[in-house]
Design a protein around this motif. Structure first.
Motif, short mmCIF file in Angstrom:
data_model
loop_
_atom_site.label_atom_id
_atom_site.label_comp_id
_atom_site.label_asym_id
_atom_site.label_seq_id
_atom_site.Cartn_x
_atom_site.Cartn_y
_atom_site.Cartn_z
N ASP A 108 0.83 -1.21 0.00
CA ASP A 108 0.00 0.00 0.00
C ASP A 108 0.87 1.26 0.00
OD1 ASP A 108 -2.28 -1.51 0.00
OD2 ASP A 108 -2.62 -1.35 2.18
N HIS A 109 1.94 1.23 0.78
CA HIS A 109 2.86 2.36 0.82
C HIS A 109 3.45 2.62 -0.57
CE1 HIS A 109 6.87 4.14 2.53
NE2 HIS A 109 6.04 5.10 2.15
N ARG A 155 -6.19 3.81 -8.86
CA ARG A 155 -7.14 4.17 -7.81
C ARG A 155 -8.31 3.20 -7.75
NH1 ARG A 155 -5.71 9.48 -9.63
NH2 ARG A 155 -7.42 9.45 -11.13
N LEU A 204 1.08 6.47 -7.13
CA LEU A 204 0.04 7.42 -7.49
C LEU A 204 0.57 8.85 -7.46
CD1 LEU A 204 -3.30 6.14 -5.88
CD2 LEU A 204 -2.92 6.81 -8.27
N ALA A 205 1.35 9.16 -6.45
CA ALA A 205 1.94 10.50 -6.38
C ALA A 205 2.86 10.75 -7.58
CB ALA A 205 2.71 10.67 -5.07
N ARG A 260 2.11 1.70 -3.46
CA ARG A 260 1.04 2.15 -4.35
C ARG A 260 0.79 3.64 -4.17
NH1 ARG A 260 -2.87 -0.34 -2.27
NH2 ARG A 260 -2.58 -2.31 -3.38
N ASP A 261 0.83 4.13 -2.95
CA ASP A 261 0.63 5.56 -2.70
C ASP A 261 1.73 6.38 -3.39
OD1 ASP A 261 -1.62 5.00 -1.22
OD2 ASP A 261 -0.60 5.15 0.73
N HIS A 262 2.96 5.90 -3.29
CA HIS A 262 4.06 6.60 -3.94
C HIS A 262 3.89 6.58 -5.46
CE1 HIS A 262 6.35 7.12 -0.25
NE2 HIS A 262 7.32 7.69 -0.95
#
Length: 656
Positions: free
Chosen positions: A419-420, A504, A426-427, A422-424
């Motif tokens: 998840d960490h 997303r 997306l950013a 994936r967040d990066h």
């Protein structure tokens, strides 16, 4: 009397076999048409036979019937298979000389030259231009044309000199086809394009295990050859590669299965699409060495953004380096010049769009920075340190622009969960979309634009034999090619917006940098994980290689290419690395322009010419289309190659 005997008797007729009827073969035919307009009477009798199992004109890659979801990777203004605009100053036009953009305007009134059309649309352009060229050739007195939807599987010499000489005009070649027919020709043009290739050892292992365990392995392939429809809905699919083939797979597995993207124009870039699944999508888990997809192209006008000017990597500077050092080394002599232009473009753009970052006026910093860049005694590392000192003095909130690290955005970054990561991701996607949408106001994309402009000039230097082969192996193939491809050869902005929306929506996930693909026999699945992400391996029964077949003649599974090497009619170009060790290059060994094939004994084959991808050992970027209006030395080099081959063949005919 057999066809071979009949042709041998027709000594006054020159038979030209064009093997491959895609863009390169079509360019050759168009150039032949142009040359025929400028040769004296009497015109030699010509028989032109075009052979390709795929549709003539578009070939396999540009099939007009392919999915309309597949987009070109260049704006409509860029590609052409015939001289257009300023290119016609160096290459005389034919009656059909027309770029893709000109064809679109004439055919449908479409003037969106900056948009990214479908590949099917470009394929129709190729089909139309090919048909018109063949029609005009056949209408000429003494010229006959024939199209054969067959594959050439072998080539051998018949009669005449074995390796050139005064009787080279008597040398002929017999081509064997997969339908059992043979053709004897005086001249052969090899315009093969993409051909099947043997798998690497690791890929072959995965393919073999897939058979043992009943898994599904899809090898490197042209996107239209990947059977996306066979993937079950909801199936986890490991994908290796996040270049252009990945985006084709991504869109066909989502929008191609009924999913919909909703446009949200009021949202910031990177969030302007929302994906509504159909329920038929697979779950794609993508990985690549850099851990990130190719960056999107800028929306700034022009293939090379307007306003980009190279002031360090110039012909004058290159000639000065040659005078001092004889042979150009990329890392020592050329990269420092390119790097300076990248930095100069980046900081000039930044100063123009954000002058408030420079309290003492940006002009003061730019003047001092220019003086630093003009000092030839400052190497890359010293330049970085002294440049950061200048920034600290004049713009303390501005970071140093490191173009190399931009190519691997997650180097030395550890993620404590999927998840960490994936967040990066997306950013990263949202930031890339924002910089692309900013166009000429993005310092990052303009810096990349300078890198791209330099690449176009570097192509010409390599093709002219001005860069050492050792440097090509160690530096250009070793690291520069992947850097510039990942930064400057990416998809249109639309694809990054779509990927962000799919991420997303949970349809696409990512592995992380340097992923390891393996097989888990206990669970009877493929597995993949990144050493930079603290997470359990992803497991799946499907693995797709999202990349084209390897462009190396020694790995080719084409019966023709493999046969030429086996029979000694061709050899791979030998390159010598920095240690002095000889190694086989990617492409055939050929003469200087016009590129005639060189056999295993080192003798040129008179009458056998090579165009396109199999020139990759003497040219760089052979897969890129010709640039409309481009310089025949660089952007329109493929047209110049085709022109040289056509001229050489006709000179032979006139000498009979």
């Amino acid at each position: 009397m057999s066809e071979v005997q009949g042709q041998a008797a027709a000594t006054m007729e020159l038979v030209i076999a064009v093997v491959g009827a895609g863009p390169r073969g079509t360019s050759f035919l168009e150039r032949l048409l142009a040359h025929l307009d400028h040769i004296p009477d009497p015109v030699p009798e010509l028989r032109i036979v075009v052979l390709d199992p795929a549709a003539h004109g578009p070939g396999r890659v540009w099939d007009p019937d392919q999915s309309p979801l597949y987009l070109m990777n260049t704006p409509a203004s860029y590609p052409t298979v015939a001289p257009a605009g300023e290119t016609q100053q160096g290459l005389a036009p034919s009656e059909v000389s027309q770029s893709f953009a000109q064809w679109r305007r004439e055919r449908s009134g479409e003037t969106g030259d900056a948009d990214y059309p479908t590949r099917a649309d470009y394929g129709q352009y190729l089909a139309d231009l090919h048909e018109r060229t063949m029609g005009l050739l056949s209408a000429r007195d003494g010229v006959t044309v024939e199209s054969r939807r067959s594959q050439v599987i072998g080539l051998r010499q018949v009669g005449g000199s074995q390796h050139g000489g005064d009787d080279a005009v008597d040398q002929r070649y017999c081509l064997s086809c997969d339908d059992g027919t043979e053709l004897t020709a005086d001249a052969v043009v090899l315009a093969l394009g993409h051909v099947p290739a043997r798998l690497s050892d690791s890929a072959q292992h995965l393919a073999d295990v897939a058979v043992d365990l009943g898994l599904h392995y899809s090898p490197p392939a042209i996107p239209t050859d990947v059977d996306v429809d066979a993937i079950p809905a909801g199936e986890a699919v490991l994908v290796r590669g996040m270049g252009l083939n990945f985006f084709d797979l991504m869109i066909q597995a989502t929008a191609g299965r009924g999913g919909r993207f909703r446009h949200l124009p009021d949202n910031p870039p990177g969030r302007r699409l929302e994906y509504h699944p159909s329920g038929e999508e697979p779950h794609l888990i993508a990985g690549s060495r850099r851990g990130a997809p190719y960056r999107a192209k800028t929306t700034a006008a022009g293939f090379v953004p307007a306003g980009i000017r190279l002031v360090h990597f110039t012909e004058q500077a290159v000639e000065e380096a040659e005078r001092r050092h004889d042979v150009l080394d990329f890392a020592a002599h050329l990269w420092p010049l390119i790097h300076r232009d990248v930095l100069r473009t980046y900081y000039r753009t930044l100063a123009a769009v954000s002058p408030e970052l420079f309290p003492a006026r940006p002009e003061v910093f730019l003047d001092e920075f220019d003086r630093l860049l003009e000092d030839p005694g400052v190497g890359e590392q010293v330049l970085a340190v002294q440049g950061q000192h200048l920034l600290h003095e004049h713009a303390p909130d501005v970071l140093w622009f490191d173009i190399r690290s931009l190519g691997r955005p997650f180097d030395d970054v550890v993620f404590d969960s999927a998840d960490h990561h994936r967040d990066h991701m997306l950013a990263y996607l949202e930031d890339d979309a924002a910089s692309s949408a900013a166009g000429a106001a993005s310092p990052v994309k303009m810096g990349i634009g300078a890198l791209h402009a330099a690449r176009m000039e570097l192509k010409a230097l390599i093709s002219d034999g001005r860069v050492s082969t050792a440097s090509q192996v160690a530096d250009i193939e070793g690291w520069f090619e992947s850097l510039v491809e990942g930064l400057a050869s990416g998809p249109p902005l639309q694809r990054i917006e779509e990927l962000a929306a799919l991420t997303r929506a949970g349809v696409v996930d990512f592995l992380g940098p340097d992923p390891v693909y393996d097989v888990d026999r206990e669970s009877r699945t493929f597995s993949a994980e990144s050493p930079w992400v603290a997470a359990e391996p992803f497991r799946a029964r499907w693995l797709i290689e999202a990349m084209m077949p390897a462009n190396r003649v020694q790995l080719s599974r084409s019966p023709l290419v493999a046969g030429l090497l086996k029979d000694g009619l061709a050899r791979a170009k030998e390159l010598v690395d920095v240690s002095g060790t000889a190694r086989a290059g990617k492409g055939f060994d050929v003469t200087e322009t016009p590129h005639r094939l060189i056999d295993a004994a080192g003798h040129p084959l008179d009458g056998v010419y090579v165009l396109g991808l199999q020139l990759s050992s003497v040219q760089w970027g052979t897969a890129i289309a010709a640039e409309s209006g481009g310089d025949p030395r660089s952007g329109a080099r493929t047209l110049a190659d085709a022109d040289a081959a056509a001229g050489s063949i006709l000179q032979t005919a006139l000498g009979r």
